[in-house]
Design a protein around this motif. Structure first.
Motif, PDB file in Angstrom:
ATOM      1  N   ILE A  18       0.839  -1.207   0.000  1.00 27.07           N
ATOM      2  CA  ILE A  18       0.000   0.000   0.000  1.00 27.07           C
ATOM      3  C   ILE A  18       0.868   1.248   0.000  1.00 27.07           C
ATOM      4  O   ILE A  18       0.753   2.104  -0.878  1.00 27.07           O
ATOM      5  N   LEU A  19       1.760   1.350   0.956  1.00 26.11           N
ATOM      6  CA  LEU A  19       2.587   2.549   1.104  1.00 26.11           C
ATOM      7  C   LEU A  19       3.502   2.779  -0.089  1.00 26.11           C
ATOM      8  O   LEU A  19       3.928   3.917  -0.333  1.00 26.11           O
ATOM      9  N   GLY A  20       3.792   1.721  -0.846  1.00 25.70           N
ATOM     10  CA  GLY A  20       4.699   1.844  -1.976  1.00 25.70           C
ATOM     11  C   GLY A  20       4.021   2.016  -3.328  1.00 25.70           C
ATOM     12  O   GLY A  20       4.701   2.021  -4.355  1.00 25.70           O
ATOM     13  N   LEU A  21       2.710   2.173  -3.353  1.00 18.71           N
ATOM     14  CA  LEU A  21       1.999   2.330  -4.629  1.00 18.71           C
ATOM     15  C   LEU A  21       2.453   3.593  -5.356  1.00 18.71           C
ATOM     16  O   LEU A  21       2.697   4.631  -4.738  1.00 18.71           O
ATOM     17  N   ASP A  22       2.541   3.499  -6.672  1.00 19.45           N
ATOM     18  CA  ASP A  22       3.119   4.573  -7.476  1.00 19.45           C
ATOM     19  C   ASP A  22       2.508   5.941  -7.211  1.00 19.45           C
ATOM     20  O   ASP A  22       3.223   6.949  -7.117  1.00 19.45           O
ATOM     21  N   ASP A  23       1.180   6.019  -7.142  1.00 16.81           N
ATOM     22  CA  ASP A  23       0.520   7.322  -7.035  1.00 16.81           C
ATOM     23  C   ASP A  23       0.283   7.769  -5.605  1.00 16.81           C
ATOM     24  O   ASP A  23      -0.336   8.811  -5.378  1.00 16.81           O
ATOM     25  N   HIS A  24       0.765   7.010  -4.635  1.00 17.28           N
ATOM     26  CA  HIS A  24       0.657   7.399  -3.227  1.00 17.28           C
ATOM     27  C   HIS A  24       1.884   8.216  -2.835  1.00 17.28           C
ATOM     28  O   HIS A  24       2.949   8.084  -3.439  1.00 17.28           O
ATOM     29  N   PRO A  25       1.762   9.066  -1.809  1.00 15.47           N
ATOM     30  CA  PRO A  25       2.930   9.848  -1.388  1.00 15.47           C
ATOM     31  C   PRO A  25       4.035   8.952  -0.856  1.00 15.47           C
ATOM     32  O   PRO A  25       3.783   7.974  -0.159  1.00 15.47           O
ATOM     33  N   VAL A  26       5.264   9.300  -1.200  1.00 13.20           N
ATOM     34  CA  VAL A  26       6.396   8.538  -0.694  1.00 13.20           C
ATOM     35  C   VAL A  26       6.491   8.731   0.817  1.00 13.20           C
ATOM     36  O   VAL A  26       6.294   9.824   1.333  1.00 13.20           O
ATOM     37  N   VAL A  27       6.764   7.645   1.541  1.00 15.07           N
ATOM     38  CA  VAL A  27       7.006   7.676   2.985  1.00 15.07           C
ATOM     39  C   VAL A  27       8.242   6.829   3.269  1.00 15.07           C
ATOM     40  O   VAL A  27       8.699   6.075   2.417  1.00 15.07           O
ATOM     41  N   GLY A  28       8.750   6.954   4.487  1.00 14.94           N
ATOM     42  CA  GLY A  28       9.984   6.240   4.793  1.00 14.94           C
ATOM     43  C   GLY A  28      11.195   6.968   4.249  1.00 14.94           C
ATOM     44  O   GLY A  28      12.116   6.351   3.700  1.00 14.94           O
ATOM     45  N   VAL A  29      11.192   8.297   4.393  1.00 12.40           N
ATOM     46  CA  VAL A  29      12.320   9.124   3.953  1.00 12.40           C
ATOM     47  C   VAL A  29      12.744  10.049   5.099  1.00 12.40           C
ATOM     48  O   VAL A  29      11.895  10.601   5.791  1.00 12.40           O
ATOM     49  N   SER A  30      14.024  10.197   5.285  1.00  7.70           N
ATOM     50  CA  SER A  30      14.543  11.110   6.301  1.00  7.70           C
ATOM     51  C   SER A  30      14.479  12.541   5.786  1.00  7.70           C
ATOM     52  O   SER A  30      14.190  12.792   4.598  1.00  7.70           O
ATOM     53  N   TRP A  31      14.803  13.486   6.663  1.00  7.76           N
ATOM     54  CA  TRP A  31      14.844  14.890   6.230  1.00  7.76           C
ATOM     55  C   TRP A  31      15.885  15.075   5.129  1.00  7.76           C
ATOM     56  O   TRP A  31      15.627  15.770   4.141  1.00  7.76           O
ATOM     57  N   SER A  32      17.041  14.445   5.270  1.00  6.77           N
ATOM     58  CA  SER A  32      18.088  14.620   4.260  1.00  6.77           C
ATOM     59  C   SER A  32      17.700  13.980   2.932  1.00  6.77           C
ATOM     60  O   SER A  32      18.082  14.476   1.858  1.00  6.77           O
ATOM     61  N   ASP A  33      16.940  12.886   2.966  1.00  7.42           N
ATOM     62  CA  ASP A  33      16.441  12.293   1.727  1.00  7.42           C
ATOM     63  C   ASP A  33      15.524  13.279   1.005  1.00  7.42           C
ATOM     64  O   ASP A  33      15.641  13.493  -0.208  1.00  7.42           O
ATOM     65  N   ALA A  34      14.593  13.859   1.764  1.00  8.99           N
ATOM     66  CA  ALA A  34      13.650  14.812   1.181  1.00  8.99           C
ATOM     67  C   ALA A  34      14.378  16.046   0.666  1.00  8.99           C
ATOM     68  O   ALA A  34      14.093  16.555  -0.429  1.00  8.99           O
ATOM     69  N   ASP A  35      15.331  16.527   1.435  1.00 16.34           N
ATOM     70  CA  ASP A  35      16.107  17.704   1.033  1.00 16.34           C
ATOM     71  C   ASP A  35      16.891  17.431  -0.250  1.00 16.34           C
ATOM     72  O   ASP A  35      16.938  18.272  -1.159  1.00 16.34           O
ATOM     73  N   ALA A  36      17.487  16.238  -0.345  1.00 22.75           N
ATOM     74  CA  ALA A  36      18.259  15.882  -1.538  1.00 22.75           C
ATOM     75  C   ALA A  36      17.366  15.822  -2.767  1.00 22.75           C
ATOM     76  O   ALA A  36      17.764  16.256  -3.863  1.00 22.75           O
ATOM     77  N   PHE A  37      16.177  15.280  -2.619  1.00 26.08           N
ATOM     78  CA  PHE A  37      15.230  15.218  -3.744  1.00 26.08           C
ATOM     79  C   PHE A  37      14.911  16.619  -4.247  1.00 26.08           C
ATOM     80  O   PHE A  37      15.017  16.895  -5.446  1.00 26.08           O
ATOM     81  N   CYS A  38      14.494  17.491  -3.347  1.00 30.42           N
ATOM     82  CA  CYS A  38      14.125  18.846  -3.765  1.00 30.42           C
ATOM     83  C   CYS A  38      15.296  19.565  -4.421  1.00 30.42           C
ATOM     84  O   CYS A  38      15.144  20.211  -5.464  1.00 30.42           O
TER      85      CYS A  38
END
Length: 262
Positions: free
Chosen positions: A99-119
């Motif tokens: 469920i949590l990994g479905l393509d159109d669902h929001p990504v979860v299981g990411v640290s602050w640095s993961d999110a920062d790196a993406f942006c």
């Protein structure tokens, strides 16, 4: 040529005006993240903070905000996978969850640095707390993106009345697709700024200017917006959740990005 009646002309003008206003309300551009346009938030005064909630939300002030643009939805698993494929960055912790990994669902299981790196990869940034509140509350300081009416199962993906249990009465036992709950959109048309997943901000947890002193200042980053297992107390545009920036195992924490005006 057939002559149009006054009523017909009035109707045509009304339709044209509605289209113009709608275009203004939904001003956006495609942005660098495929499938996740940036919605423009204009400069101007807005309400920040809340005097009626926890002490760390105080004081309520009127600020002068700069223009910025924010993703219409949370970053999805598909969008995060594209980033991982392009950069070799580690995948989200729940990338393979049914469920949590479905393509159109929001990504979860990411640290602050993961999110920062993406942006940063896309030339964007995590929103500040002030940017989050302006996008979520509008200019008048509403309690929710849609106004002050209490949250319900048509407007937000949330949990039970007691913290912190899932509740599928809104149609989803955990996360929902990132473009769900359109009736809960903000004034500018941004989706799920409350509910679905908590969202990382760029800010360290600290007192607001003029606010009461706080413990653990500078040790945590701030999450905003509540999630699929949040009770009503945590489901608001002003609630601040201090969180360990290195923790990447949360099943209810995601993010979106912003582009600030030059």
């Amino acid at each position: 040529m057939e002559r149009l009646s006054f009523a017909s002309i009035s109707s045509l003008l009304a339709v044209a005006l509605a289209i113009t206003l709608s275009s203004r309300a939904a001003a956006s551009d495609a942005g660098p993240i495929a499938g996740n346009p940036l919605i423009e938030i204009p400069a101007g005064q807005f309400v920040f903070g809340n005097d009626d909630g926890p002490e760390n939300e105080r004081p309520r002030r009127v600020l002068e905000g700069q223009a910025f643009a924010i993703n219409r939805t949370e970053v999805t698993n598909q969008q995060y996978r594209s980033f991982v494929k392009s950069t070799g960055h580690r995948p989200a912790f729940y990338a393979d969850h049914p469920i949590l990994g479905l393509d159109d669902h929001p990504v979860v299981g990411v640290s602050w640095s993961d999110a920062d790196a993406f942006c940063r990869y896309y030339g964007l940034a995590l929103p500040s707390e002030q940017q989050y509140e302006r996008a979520a509350r509008g200019t008048k300081g509403s309690r929710y993106p849609w106004g002050d009416a209490p949250a319900d199962y048509t407007r937000a993906n949330s949990g039970s009345d007691t913290c912190c249990s899932a509740d599928d009465r809104d149609g989803y036992p955990m996360t929902a697709p990132a473009d769900s709950f359109v009736t809960g959109k903000s004034a500018e048309g941004v989706l799920n700024l409350v509910g679905n997943v908590w969202e990382w901000t760029g800010d360290l947890f600290a007192p607001y200017e003029g606010g009461p002193p706080m413990a653990n200042v500078g040790s945590y980053r701030v999450l905003r917006g509540g999630s699929w297992n949040s009770d009503p107390k945590h489901l608001s545009t002003t609630y601040r959740l201090a969180y360990d920036p290195d923790f990447r195992f949360s099943a209810n924490g995601g993010f979106r990005c912003v582009r600030s005006a030059p």
